[in-house]
Design an enzyme around this catalytic site. Structure first.
Site, short mmCIF file in Angstrom:
data_model
loop_
_atom_site.label_atom_id
_atom_site.label_comp_id
_atom_site.label_asym_id
_atom_site.label_seq_id
_atom_site.Cartn_x
_atom_site.Cartn_y
_atom_site.Cartn_z
N TRP A 72 0.86 -1.19 0.00
CA TRP A 72 0.00 0.00 0.00
C TRP A 72 0.89 1.24 0.00
O TRP A 72 1.80 1.34 0.82
CB TRP A 72 -0.90 -0.04 1.24
CG TRP A 72 -1.75 1.18 1.42
CD1 TRP A 72 -2.55 1.79 0.48
CD2 TRP A 72 -1.92 1.94 2.63
NE1 TRP A 72 -3.19 2.86 1.05
CE2 TRP A 72 -2.83 2.97 2.36
CE3 TRP A 72 -1.40 1.84 3.92
CZ2 TRP A 72 -3.21 3.90 3.33
CZ3 TRP A 72 -1.77 2.74 4.88
CH2 TRP A 72 -2.67 3.77 4.57
N ASP A 109 -0.95 -5.45 9.35
CA ASP A 109 -1.86 -4.38 8.94
C ASP A 109 -3.17 -5.06 8.54
O ASP A 109 -3.22 -5.73 7.51
CB ASP A 109 -1.25 -3.60 7.77
CG ASP A 109 -2.17 -2.48 7.31
OD1 ASP A 109 -1.77 -1.72 6.41
OD2 ASP A 109 -3.29 -2.35 7.86
N LYS A 113 -13.34 -0.03 6.06
CA LYS A 113 -13.97 -0.81 4.99
C LYS A 113 -15.02 -1.76 5.53
O LYS A 113 -16.14 -1.80 5.03
CB LYS A 113 -12.94 -1.61 4.19
CG LYS A 113 -12.09 -0.74 3.30
CD LYS A 113 -10.92 -0.24 4.08
CE LYS A 113 -10.00 0.61 3.24
NZ LYS A 113 -8.87 1.06 4.05
C1 PPE Z 1 -3.45 -2.07 3.55
C2 PPE Z 1 -4.12 -0.83 4.07
N1 PPE Z 1 -3.79 -0.41 5.34
C3 PPE Z 1 -4.34 0.71 5.85
C4 PPE Z 1 -5.26 1.46 5.14
C5 PPE Z 1 -5.76 2.71 5.85
O1 PPE Z 1 -7.08 2.85 5.86
P1 PPE Z 1 -7.76 3.82 6.95
O2 PPE Z 1 -8.32 2.93 7.98
O3 PPE Z 1 -8.81 4.58 6.17
O4 PPE Z 1 -6.71 4.73 7.52
C6 PPE Z 1 -5.65 1.09 3.82
C7 PPE Z 1 -6.66 1.90 3.00
N2 PPE Z 1 -6.30 1.99 1.63
C8 PPE Z 1 -7.34 2.30 0.65
C9 PPE Z 1 -8.09 3.58 0.97
C10 PPE Z 1 -7.49 4.89 0.50
C11 PPE Z 1 -6.14 5.14 1.12
O5 PPE Z 1 -5.16 4.89 0.41
O6 PPE Z 1 -6.08 5.59 2.28
C12 PPE Z 1 -6.74 2.27 -0.74
O7 PPE Z 1 -5.62 1.68 -0.88
O8 PPE Z 1 -7.41 2.70 -1.69
C13 PPE Z 1 -5.06 -0.09 3.30
O9 PPE Z 1 -5.38 -0.51 2.06
#
Ligand code: PPE
Length: 401
Positions: free
Chosen positions: A133, A214, A250
């Site tokens: 990511w 993660d 998500k």
């Molecule tokens: C692997 C991973 N870890 C952590 C997060 C963090 O999510 P949050 O709980 O909202 O802080 C995300 C979101 N990644 C998707 C959402 C947009 C972003 O990049 O942020 C994505 O890869 O589209 C991941 O894909």
């Protein structure tokens, strides 16, 4: 000369910037397949029914107030969150060896964990899967951690490079931090098989590495909360240390509420208490305490049998819709006899298809078909619906022929 006149205009984020470009496009057929955010068949954001019911309960409760949460967040949330990712009978939970701190969603949990490691696990580099990511590469250096990578994705087989991964984990200095995606690897959608996870776990434990999971998609990948937590649970059950970053963005659709948790599995209850006290110092000077609303929603949903059941069925529904989109896109490409083997669309897990399209092909799809996706060829399948699959298939067909 004015102050900050020479400040550079920063580039847009490779993932979040896609949405900005999409919003500017006036085309009637534009498609946003960039950000990993669930959309309904009608292409709309989705507020889960179980979440709406929980919010109604909260709004009706006149005894509630807006007082500060403790630095570690809502205690009931922390308990329910750690029990969600770990099994209730997990030895680490039974022996009270887990410190769980509510943080600002997955990103915040990773960042607090990284700051903690920089302060209390110095001199160790963190090994990230290649690819990973995008924001991982921003978070860990920001905390002062030295970043390395381990082989993960084999672009020829479009599968896991387990040999390369194991070799790199074995050659990393003992005691390195190893970042692992709990399930639904972003961006590849390729996860180790259970037997491969066992090999990975043994190498990590033999080398005395520190695993940092993660977990941003628990329940979202397979639709089953336990199946998606199996890898984390195998590590948590073996008595060793472990860090876990959780996100409810998500799997409960709480993207903008910023709800997550950092858990640190330690060897004793006393050590867990000491670690929690040190994480509080880090948080106090960063944002002091986390937001109350999202954590209260999660606590209400997880704490009520009926709401939890309803949430789990909504979770399965979201996971299944994405799996349906995989099948429909695959069939549409077969129907068009689009050159190439597209079976990876069916085999990959979670929100994303790592298509194998290169950035030039992606640029063609954006220019000619108004399809917006990240330049690494990642497609957020949740952005698709039965009515838009043909348009994407046409775009891919044009890009590869
Ligand atoms: C692997 C991973 N870890 C952590 C997060 C963090 O999510 P949050 O709980 O909202 O802080 C995300 C979101 N990644 C998707 C959402 C947009 C972003 O990049 O942020 C994505 O890869 O589209 C991941 O894909």
């Amino acid at each position: 000369k004015c102050l900050w006149e020479d400040v550079e205009m920063a580039p847009e984020d490779p993932i979040l910037g896609v949405t900005l470009a999409y919003n500017k496009d006036t085309s009637a057929v534009k498609l946003n397949l960039g950000v990993g955010a669930y959309r309904t068949e009608e292409g709309k954001p989705f507020v889960l029914e179980s979440v709406r019911k929980a919010e109604a309960i909260l709004a009706a409760d006149r005894s509630r107030n807006k007082e500060y949460l403790p630095i570690t967040g809502l205690a009931a949330f922390n308990k329910l969150s750690r029990e969600l990712i770990l099994e209730n009978d997990c030895p680490a939970l039974v022996e009270n060896r887990v410190a769980t701190i509510q943080c600002l969603s997955g990103t915040g949990s990773l960042r607090v964990g990284a700051d903690f490691l920089a302060a209390h696990y110095p001199n160790a580099a963190i090994y990230l899967p290649d690819p990973t990511w995008g924001n991982h590469k921003g978070i860990f250096p920001a905390s002062g951690l030295c970043m390395k990578k381990y082989r993960y994705y084999n672009s020829q087989s479009r599968g896991l490079d387990i040999e390369g991964m194991i070799k790199d984990l074995k050659s990393a200095p003992s005691g390195s931090v190893v970042l692992l995606h709990g399930c639904a690897h972003n961006p590849t959608g390729v996860d180790p098989l259970p037997e491969q996870w066992e090999v990975i776990r043994q190498v990590i434990r033999d080398k005395g590495h520190l695993p940092f999971f993660d977990c941003a998609y628990q329940g979202f990948a397979s639709g089953d909360l336990s199946q998606d937590a199996a890898a984390v649970r195998s590590f948590a059950g073996d008595g060793g240390e472990l860090l876990i970053a959780q996100s409810f963005a998500k799997n409960m659709g709480l993207y903008g509420e910023r709800v997550g948790a950092l858990s640190v599995v330690c060897r004793s209850e006393v050590i867990a208490k000491k670690l929690e006290s040190q994480v509080k110092i880090i948080i106090r000077k960063m944002y002091s305490s986390p937001p109350i609303h999202g954590a209260s929603i999660v606590t209400t949903v997880l704490g009520d049998k009926e709401l939890r059941e309803e949430w789990m069925s909504e979770l399965r529904g979201m996971a299944n819709r994405i799996i349906q989109m995989r099948k429909q896109l695959y069939d549409a490409l077969i129907l068009r006899e689009t050159p190439g083997d597209w079976s990876h669309i069916l085999n990959q897990i979670g929100m994303f298809t790592y298509s194998g399209l290169n950035k030039e092909q992606v640029a063609v799809m954006t220019r000619d078909y108004h399809v917006y996706m990240t330049s690494n060829g990642r497609i957020s399948m949740a952005g698709l619906s039965p009515s838009t699959v043909p348009h994407l298939a046409d775009a891919i067909h044009a890009a590869v022929t």
